[in-house]
Motif scaffolding. Structure first.
Motif, short mmCIF file in Angstrom:
data_model
loop_
_atom_site.label_atom_id
_atom_site.label_comp_id
_atom_site.label_asym_id
_atom_site.label_seq_id
_atom_site.Cartn_x
_atom_site.Cartn_y
_atom_site.Cartn_z
N ARG A 13 31.82 44.36 34.11
CA ARG A 13 31.76 44.34 35.57
C ARG A 13 33.17 44.36 36.13
O ARG A 13 34.07 43.75 35.58
CB ARG A 13 31.03 43.09 36.04
CG ARG A 13 30.89 43.03 37.55
CD ARG A 13 30.40 41.70 38.06
NE ARG A 13 29.39 41.10 37.22
CZ ARG A 13 28.38 40.40 37.68
NH1 ARG A 13 28.24 40.20 38.96
NH2 ARG A 13 27.52 39.86 36.86
N GLU A 17 33.06 44.91 42.04
CA GLU A 17 31.60 44.74 42.01
C GLU A 17 31.21 43.29 42.28
O GLU A 17 30.27 43.03 43.03
CB GLU A 17 31.04 45.20 40.66
CG GLU A 17 31.09 46.69 40.46
CD GLU A 17 30.77 47.12 39.05
OE1 GLU A 17 30.18 48.22 38.91
OE2 GLU A 17 31.10 46.41 38.08
N LEU A 18 31.94 42.36 41.66
CA LEU A 18 31.62 40.95 41.89
C LEU A 18 31.88 40.56 43.34
O LEU A 18 31.07 39.86 43.96
CB LEU A 18 32.40 40.04 40.94
CG LEU A 18 32.11 38.55 41.09
CD1 LEU A 18 30.62 38.24 40.95
CD2 LEU A 18 32.92 37.75 40.09
N ASP A 20 31.75 42.49 45.98
CA ASP A 20 30.69 43.09 46.80
C ASP A 20 29.37 42.33 46.63
O ASP A 20 28.66 42.10 47.61
CB ASP A 20 30.51 44.56 46.45
CG ASP A 20 31.70 45.42 46.87
OD1 ASP A 20 32.53 44.95 47.69
OD2 ASP A 20 31.79 46.57 46.38
N ASP A 21 29.04 41.93 45.39
CA ASP A 21 27.80 41.20 45.14
C ASP A 21 27.83 39.81 45.80
O ASP A 21 26.81 39.35 46.31
CB ASP A 21 27.54 41.07 43.64
CG ASP A 21 27.10 42.37 43.00
OD1 ASP A 21 26.79 43.33 43.73
OD2 ASP A 21 27.09 42.43 41.75
N LEU A 22 28.99 39.17 45.79
CA LEU A 22 29.12 37.87 46.45
C LEU A 22 28.99 38.02 47.97
O LEU A 22 28.30 37.24 48.63
CB LEU A 22 30.45 37.21 46.10
CG LEU A 22 30.57 36.64 44.69
CD1 LEU A 22 32.03 36.34 44.36
CD2 LEU A 22 29.72 35.38 44.55
N ARG A 23 29.64 39.03 48.53
CA ARG A 23 29.58 39.27 49.98
C ARG A 23 28.17 39.57 50.45
O ARG A 23 27.73 39.11 51.50
CB ARG A 23 30.48 40.45 50.36
CG ARG A 23 31.91 40.07 50.54
CD ARG A 23 32.70 41.23 51.12
NE ARG A 23 34.10 40.88 51.22
CZ ARG A 23 35.10 41.73 51.10
NH1 ARG A 23 34.85 43.01 50.90
NH2 ARG A 23 36.34 41.33 51.20
N SER A 24 27.45 40.36 49.67
CA SER A 24 26.10 40.77 50.07
C SER A 24 25.06 39.69 49.81
O SER A 24 23.94 39.78 50.32
CB SER A 24 25.69 42.04 49.31
OG SER A 24 25.43 41.73 47.94
N LYS A 26 23.87 39.14 46.85
CA LYS A 26 23.16 39.50 45.62
C LYS A 26 23.43 38.46 44.54
O LYS A 26 22.56 38.15 43.73
CB LYS A 26 23.60 40.89 45.16
CG LYS A 26 22.90 41.39 43.93
CD LYS A 26 23.36 42.80 43.58
CE LYS A 26 22.70 43.29 42.31
NZ LYS A 26 23.17 44.65 41.95
N ILE A 27 24.65 37.93 44.53
CA ILE A 27 25.05 36.86 43.62
C ILE A 27 25.58 35.73 44.48
O ILE A 27 26.35 35.96 45.42
CB ILE A 27 26.13 37.33 42.64
CG1 ILE A 27 25.56 38.38 41.68
CG2 ILE A 27 26.72 36.15 41.86
CD1 ILE A 27 26.58 38.94 40.73
N ASP A 31 25.10 31.15 40.82
CA ASP A 31 24.79 32.10 39.75
C ASP A 31 25.93 32.25 38.76
O ASP A 31 25.75 32.88 37.71
CB ASP A 31 24.47 33.48 40.33
CG ASP A 31 23.23 33.45 41.21
OD1 ASP A 31 22.25 32.76 40.84
OD2 ASP A 31 23.24 34.12 42.26
#
Length: 94
Positions: A13, A17-18, A20-24, A26-27, A31
């Motif tokens: 990863r 990506e991390l 973006d996933d934290l901002r959205s 998703k994570i 997690d």
């Protein structure tokens, strides 16, 4: 603690990506493992520089735990900062 970090994690990863996933959402912080921190010369440092950078960039609250003495010794090779952790270079960019 580090003067620079890779833009990729061991699992492949990317840092972006991390972030973006934290901002959205998703994570979430729950997690991921908490960031291990310790005090040195009155300043707080981490052994988990990439995750710290991701949380900072995403603007998400960070979970922390005290690093054990064993972890600090084991990861002492990471202490390469030349500016006491004020900034960090990302190898490969975001």
């Amino acid at each position: 603690t580090q003067g620079s970090i890779s833009n990729k994690f061991k699992d492949g990863r990317t840092l972006r990506e991390l972030i973006d996933d934290l901002r959205s959402g998703k994570i979430g912080a729950d997690d991921l493992p908490p960031i291990r921190v310790f005090e040195r010369d009155g300043k707080i440092f981490t052994l988990d520089n990439r995750r710290l950078k991701a949380f900072q960039e995403a603007g998400v609250p960070i979970r922390t735990v005290p690093a054990t003495a064993e972890e600090i010794v084991k990861d002492s090779f990471k202490f390469t900062t030349k500016n006491e952790g004020i900034s960090i270079k990302i190898r490969g960019g975001l």
